[in-house]
Enzyme design. Sequence first.
Site, mmCIF file in Angstrom:
data_model
loop_
_atom_site.group_PDB
_atom_site.id
_atom_site.type_symbol
_atom_site.label_atom_id
_atom_site.label_comp_id
_atom_site.label_asym_id
_atom_site.label_seq_id
_atom_site.Cartn_x
_atom_site.Cartn_y
_atom_site.Cartn_z
ATOM 1 N N THR B 158 99.542 -0.779 114.587
ATOM 2 C CA THR B 158 100.348 0.458 114.503
ATOM 3 C C THR B 158 101.817 0.032 114.345
ATOM 4 O OG1 THR B 158 100.454 0.615 116.923
ATOM 5 C CG2 THR B 158 98.748 1.896 115.810
ATOM 6 N N THR B 195 98.256 0.346 125.906
ATOM 7 C CA THR B 195 97.890 0.485 124.497
ATOM 8 C C THR B 195 97.643 -0.822 123.823
ATOM 9 O OG1 THR B 195 99.095 2.504 124.198
ATOM 10 C CG2 THR B 195 98.457 1.391 122.223
#
Lengths: 408, 408
Positions: B158, B195
Amino acid sequence: MLTSHKAPEYQKAGDITSPKGFAAAGLHAGLKYKRNDLGVIYSETPASSAAVYTLNHFQAAPLKVTKNSIEEEGKLQAIVVNSAFANACTGKQGDDDAFAMRKHMAQHLSIPEHYVAVASTGVIGEYLPLDKIKTGIDRLAPKPTLEAADDFNRAILTTDLIVKKTCWTMEIDQKEVTIAGAAKGSGMIHPNMATMLSFVTTDANISPQALHQALREVTDKTFNRITVDGETSTNDMVLVMANGHAENDELTQDHPEWETFVEGLRQTSEDLAKMIARDGEGATKLIEVQVDGAESEQEAGEVAKKIVGSDLVKTAVYGADANWGRIIQAIGHSNAKVDPDAVDIWIGPFQVLKESRPLPFSEEAATEYLKSEQVTIKVDLNVGHANAKAWGCDLTYDYIKINASYRT
Amino acid sequence: MLTSHKAPEYQKAGDITSPKGFAAAGLHAGLKYKRNDLGVIYSETPASSAAVYTLNHFQAAPLKVTKNSIEEEGKLQAIVVNSAFANACTGKQGDDDAFAMRKHMAQHLSIPEHYVAVASTGVIGEYLPLDKIKTGIDRLAPKPTLEAADDFNRAILTTDLIVKKTCWTMEIDQKEVTIAGAAKGSGMIHPNMATMLSFVTTDANISPQALHQALREVTDKTFNRITVDGETSTNDMVLVMANGHAENDELTQDHPEWETFVEGLRQTSEDLAKMIARDGEGATKLIEVQVDGAESEQEAGEVAKKIVGSDLVKTAVYGADANWGRIIQAIGHSNAKVDPDAVDIWIGPFQVLKESRPLPFSEEAATEYLKSEQVTIKVDLNVGHANAKAWGCDLTYDYIKINASYRT
C-alpha cells in the site's frame, strides 16, 4: 452556584493571587537566556496542601523534597519553582540541591523548611546552578497582585507558547470561595502526570485529608485524561494549597456544599488540562473526545485516550481529514468492551458511523469543520451507560521540528 | 546450520517461490490506478498452515474467512490477497464478499474452498469491487519463478516504498529445507499484529499443530516487537504454509532438529519485521533497541517497545540528537521493574548513562553515529538476567505529510 472569572482567552481576570491571602513573584535568575525562570507562590498563613506526582519510575529530586514537606503536617506556605533545569537523573547531588533550594527559600521567607515545596522543569541530567537560584530567591518579593501572578506564570514555562491560568468562584456557607490555577506543560503530556506542573490556590477552608481526596478524584478526570505524545515525565506534579481565608466551615465529604467545592476544583483542573493539551508542542488544535455507552467510566476513559492519543487520528485532524477508519482502529486497539457491530461515531456535528457502518456525509463540510481550532469527536460504544472525556492535540510538522532539535 | 540466501538489499536471491512446490502470481486488477493489486501464493499440494491475527476488536472480513478455512483441517493450498481495499467495517456484505472471493479463487484453481485463505489491505469502510477482483482472479496463473514472486510481492503493497522478502535454508534430516517470506506494512505497525501482512512459505514437513506452536513462539519475538506508530489495524495477519516437499521427517517438538526449524522461522520473521519497521511511513532509519538485565523477557520486551515507540525518542533519532533523557523517560513510563539508580544506556558504541547518571561522551561523534541508517540503543536495567529486542523507525516530517492527507 459557579461563576467563571475566566475570559475567553484565559488570559484575563483571575489568577493564582485572586484567592484571599495569596501572593506570588517571578523573575529572571539567569537559568534561561532572557525570560523569567524562577518563581514563588506564597500564602500569608500555612495552607492545607495536597499533591499528586508523576508515576514515572525516575521521579526527580524536587518531588522527593515536596513529598517530604507535605508529609510533615500536610501544610505549605510557599512553592518555589524553577524552569530550564529539571534536576532529574542528578543522583545524590540533585537531592542535596533540591533540599538546599527549599532551605534557602524558607530562610528568605522566615518560615519552617517543611512549609516549602520545590518544583523544577527543564533539561534532565544537569545539575542545578544553585548559586544563581539562591541569588534569585533572595530577590523574590511575593505580592498579592495580578502582575506578580503573571511574573510567576511566565517563570514556569519551557517550550510552552502561552501562559495557562484560570479562576473560578463559588459560594460556600454564604462566603465567596475562590479557586485559581496556573500550569505549564507542552510536550510529553500524558495520563498519569506527564511533563506538567499545575499549581492551584484556594482560600477555601478544608483539611489536608479532604483536600487530598478531592484532588485525587478530580485529577483522574482531568489531568490524567490529557495526552500530547504519550510520554510521561520525571518531574510532574499537581499541587493545591488551601489557606482557609474564605472562612467557610471546614469542608469535608459531609459538608452540604462539598460537591460545589469539588466541582470548582474539577472545573479549574479541566481548564488547565485543556490549555496544556491545546498548547502541546506544535499543536494547532485542541481535540476533545467524548465516549458514551461504555461499560464503565474507566473503560470510557481508556477508549477516549486511545483515540486522542493515536498518531493517525492526530495527523488526520491536522490534515482536516474526516478519516473515521483511524478512529475505529484506535477504539479496536483498547482493552475496553466493544461490540464490533454497534459503534456510532460523530466528527463534530456529522455522524459518520452508525452500528459500525459508514454513513454518507459531506466530506467538504466535515473538512471545513476539522479546520476549527477545537475539534470534537464523539463515540457511542452502545454496550453500557458510562461516559468520559479526554483531550489532546493534533500532530504536526512543528512537533517534529521542535523535538528533532530540542537541545540545539 | 543456517545459511542466508538474503542479499544485503533483501532484494535478490530467494523468495516465496524458492521453497519446493510453491508458485505465485500478481497483477493489476484495476483496484489501484496502475500498480499491481491482486496476487496469489499457491502450493502444488495441500500445506500445513497456521496463522496469527490482529487483536484489534474490529477484525476485518477476510480474517474470518481465513480462520474458517484453516479451522477445517489445518491445511491451505492458496492465499489470495488484494490491496487498495481492506474490506473492514463492511458488515454482512463484507463477509459475503470475502467468502465470494475465496470461492472464486477455489474454482479457478480447482481446489476445495477451505484450502483458500483470503487477505486484504487498504482503505476501511468501502466495499470490495468484487467484479474487478473476480476478473483479476481469472487471470492469475501461478508460476514457480522469482519473477512471479516479485509480481505477488508488489501486489500486496500500500504505502510501502520497498518490497519486503527474505529466504533462509537449513538442513534437517540431511534434507535441504527452505523458508521464505514476503510482507507488507508501513504505518500502523505495532505489537499484536498491526497493519501488516506476512506470508511465509516453507517446504518443511511439519504438522499444522507444531507449525502453529512454532509460529506463536516466533511471532512474540519478532512481529510483536515492532512498532511504527503504536496503532493496530483491523486486517493484519501472519500466515505460514508448509507443504512438506523437502521430505524431512515430520517436525514436532521431539524432533532433534526442531530448534533448527524454529530458528529458521524466527530469522525469516525477524527479517520481515525489521524491513516493515524500517519502511515505516516517512521513516529514514531503522531503530533497534536491546534491553538487558530485566527481570523477565516479557518485561525486557515491554521496556524495549516503550523506548522504540516513544515519539520523543523517534524524533530525537530523526534529528540525530543523543538525548538520553528521553530514553530514561520512556523506560520510567513502563510497568517493568526498574531501579531508578541502576540504569546503563548506550547509544551505538557510546555509553551515555551509568547507574542512571550521565557519562561524558562526544556529542559530535554520537550525532555522527545517529545519522546512520540503522541506530542501536542498548539499555541494561541491572535488575535481572532477561533480555529482548524491539524495532521501530524514526518519526519524521514525511510521516505527518503522508498521514495528514492519506485519502486525498
